[in-house]
Design a protein around this motif. Structure first.
Motif, PDB file in Angstrom:
ATOM      1  N   ILE A  16      33.075   3.637 -12.615  1.00  0.00           N
ATOM      2  CA  ILE A  16      33.204   2.427 -12.152  1.00  0.00           C
ATOM      3  C   ILE A  16      34.491   1.815 -11.087  1.00  0.00           C
ATOM      4  N   LYS A  17      35.056   3.090 -10.789  1.00  0.00           N
ATOM      5  CA  LYS A  17      36.388   3.066  -9.856  1.00  0.00           C
ATOM      6  C   LYS A  17      36.068   2.101  -8.653  1.00  0.00           C
ATOM      7  N   SER A  18      34.923   2.170  -7.939  1.00  0.00           N
ATOM      8  CA  SER A  18      34.605   1.300  -6.932  1.00  0.00           C
ATOM      9  C   SER A  18      34.744  -0.135  -6.926  1.00  0.00           C
ATOM     10  N   GLU A  19      34.599  -0.496  -8.216  1.00  0.00           N
ATOM     11  CA  GLU A  19      34.669  -1.848  -8.624  1.00  0.00           C
ATOM     12  C   GLU A  19      35.981  -2.233  -8.760  1.00  0.00           C
ATOM     13  N   ILE A  20      37.133  -1.234  -9.140  1.00  0.00           N
ATOM     14  CA  ILE A  20      38.344  -1.942  -9.708  1.00  0.00           C
ATOM     15  C   ILE A  20      39.130  -2.202  -8.417  1.00  0.00           C
ATOM     16  N   THR A  21      39.853  -3.222  -8.406  1.00  0.00           N
ATOM     17  CA  THR A  21      40.464  -3.511  -7.099  1.00  0.00           C
ATOM     18  C   THR A  21      41.950  -3.156  -7.045  1.00  0.00           C
ATOM     19  N   TYR A  22      42.505  -2.341  -7.945  1.00  0.00           N
ATOM     20  CA  TYR A  22      43.839  -2.016  -8.106  1.00  0.00           C
ATOM     21  C   TYR A  22      44.036  -0.473  -8.484  1.00  0.00           C
ATOM     22  N   PRO A  23      45.198  -0.038  -8.012  1.00  0.00           N
ATOM     23  CA  PRO A  23      45.279   1.511  -8.282  1.00  0.00           C
ATOM     24  C   PRO A  23      45.423   1.996  -9.680  1.00  0.00           C
ATOM     25  N   ILE A  24      44.880   3.258  -9.990  1.00  0.00           N
ATOM     26  CA  ILE A  24      44.653   3.783 -11.346  1.00  0.00           C
ATOM     27  C   ILE A  24      45.495   5.058 -11.141  1.00  0.00           C
ATOM     28  N   GLU A  25      46.237   5.333 -11.929  1.00  0.00           N
ATOM     29  CA  GLU A  25      47.093   6.658 -12.166  1.00  0.00           C
ATOM     30  C   GLU A  25      46.925   7.278 -13.531  1.00  0.00           C
ATOM     31  N   ASP A  26      46.576   8.625 -13.428  1.00  0.00           N
ATOM     32  CA  ASP A  26      46.036   9.486 -14.526  1.00  0.00           C
ATOM     33  C   ASP A  26      47.605  10.151 -14.721  1.00  0.00           C
ATOM     34  N   ILE A  27      48.146   9.990 -15.884  1.00  0.00           N
ATOM     35  CA  ILE A  27      49.679  10.340 -16.222  1.00  0.00           C
ATOM     36  C   ILE A  27      49.240  11.477 -17.475  1.00  0.00           C
ATOM     37  N   GLU A  55      54.064  -4.116 -19.195  1.00  0.00           N
ATOM     38  CA  GLU A  55      52.515  -4.126 -19.937  1.00  0.00           C
ATOM     39  C   GLU A  55      52.067  -5.259 -20.016  1.00  0.00           C
ATOM     40  N   VAL A  56      50.674  -5.425 -19.418  1.00  0.00           N
ATOM     41  CA  VAL A  56      49.739  -6.501 -19.666  1.00  0.00           C
ATOM     42  C   VAL A  56      48.847  -6.386 -20.725  1.00  0.00           C
ATOM     43  N   ARG A  57      48.114  -5.158 -20.707  1.00  0.00           N
ATOM     44  CA  ARG A  57      47.101  -5.100 -21.711  1.00  0.00           C
ATOM     45  C   ARG A  57      47.016  -3.553 -22.029  1.00  0.00           C
ATOM     46  N   ARG A  58      46.762  -3.118 -23.159  1.00  0.00           N
ATOM     47  CA  ARG A  58      46.525  -1.424 -23.481  1.00  0.00           C
ATOM     48  C   ARG A  58      45.432  -1.639 -24.254  1.00  0.00           C
ATOM     49  N   ILE A  59      44.717  -0.300 -24.186  1.00  0.00           N
ATOM     50  CA  ILE A  59      43.333   0.126 -25.023  1.00  0.00           C
ATOM     51  C   ILE A  59      43.755   1.466 -25.457  1.00  0.00           C
ATOM     52  N   LEU A  60      43.151   1.691 -26.695  1.00  0.00           N
ATOM     53  CA  LEU A  60      43.491   3.071 -27.219  1.00  0.00           C
ATOM     54  C   LEU A  60      42.141   3.664 -27.628  1.00  0.00           C
ATOM     55  N   GLY A  61      41.965   4.853 -27.308  1.00  0.00           N
ATOM     56  CA  GLY A  61      40.808   5.658 -27.414  1.00  0.00           C
ATOM     57  C   GLY A  61      39.658   5.590 -26.494  1.00  0.00           C
ATOM     58  N   ILE A  62      38.569   5.741 -26.772  1.00  0.00           N
ATOM     59  CA  ILE A  62      37.449   5.822 -25.646  1.00  0.00           C
ATOM     60  C   ILE A  62      36.587   4.535 -25.707  1.00  0.00           C
ATOM     61  N   PRO A  63      36.916   3.435 -24.950  1.00  0.00           N
ATOM     62  CA  PRO A  63      36.321   2.097 -25.147  1.00  0.00           C
ATOM     63  C   PRO A  63      34.712   2.148 -24.721  1.00  0.00           C
ATOM     64  N   ARG A  69      34.941  -2.241 -18.953  1.00  0.00           N
ATOM     65  CA  ARG A  69      34.875  -3.309 -17.822  1.00  0.00           C
ATOM     66  C   ARG A  69      35.701  -4.378 -18.120  1.00  0.00           C
ATOM     67  N   SER A  70      35.718  -4.940 -19.300  1.00  0.00           N
ATOM     68  CA  SER A  70      36.551  -6.047 -19.671  1.00  0.00           C
ATOM     69  C   SER A  70      38.067  -5.592 -19.442  1.00  0.00           C
ATOM     70  N   PHE A  71      38.368  -4.424 -19.769  1.00  0.00           N
ATOM     71  CA  PHE A  71      39.735  -4.111 -19.529  1.00  0.00           C
ATOM     72  C   PHE A  71      40.091  -4.270 -18.057  1.00  0.00           C
ATOM     73  N   PHE A  72      39.275  -4.015 -17.277  1.00  0.00           N
ATOM     74  CA  PHE A  72      39.389  -3.971 -15.639  1.00  0.00           C
ATOM     75  C   PHE A  72      39.192  -5.168 -15.304  1.00  0.00           C
ATOM     76  N   ASN A  73      38.749  -6.225 -15.874  1.00  0.00           N
ATOM     77  CA  ASN A  73      38.502  -7.692 -15.682  1.00  0.00           C
ATOM     78  C   ASN A  73      37.139  -7.794 -14.614  1.00  0.00           C
ATOM     79  N   LEU A  74      36.425  -6.563 -14.979  1.00  0.00           N
ATOM     80  CA  LEU A  74      34.845  -6.516 -14.485  1.00  0.00           C
ATOM     81  C   LEU A  74      33.623  -7.190 -15.091  1.00  0.00           C
TER      82      LEU A  74
END
Length: 75
Positions: A16-27, A55-63, A69-74
């Motif tokens: 879904i990365k093409s739909e996400i409008t802000y940067p994502i970092e894998d830490i 921090e605006v929101r957090r999710i643990l595990g594999i959603p 999609r909701s996490f990323f407001n999609l």
């Protein structure tokens, strides 16, 4: 690199990365211990949406797809 659920989540995000409008970092928490401590990461995988270092929101595990999609407001 050792976390199979993290790898699965990366694949899900990539789909879904093409739909996400802000940067994502894998830490990697093993090499970024201060950041993991700052955001109190105690379980993997953890996704945290951060805005201006707050921090605006957090999710643990594999959603589920709809939760991811909701996490990323999609829709």
């Amino acid at each position: 690199s050792w976390c199979p659920p993290c790898k699965k989540l990366s694949i899900d995000i990539a789909s879904i990365k093409s739909e996400i409008t802000y940067p994502i970092e894998d830490i990697d928490v093993d090499t970024n211990r201060e950041l993991a401590k700052k955001f109190n990461i105690s379980a993997l995988p953890t996704m945290i949406l951060v805005d201006n270092d707050i921090e605006v929101r957090r999710i643990l595990g594999i959603p589920q797809d709809h939760d991811l999609r909701s996490f990323f407001n999609l829709k």
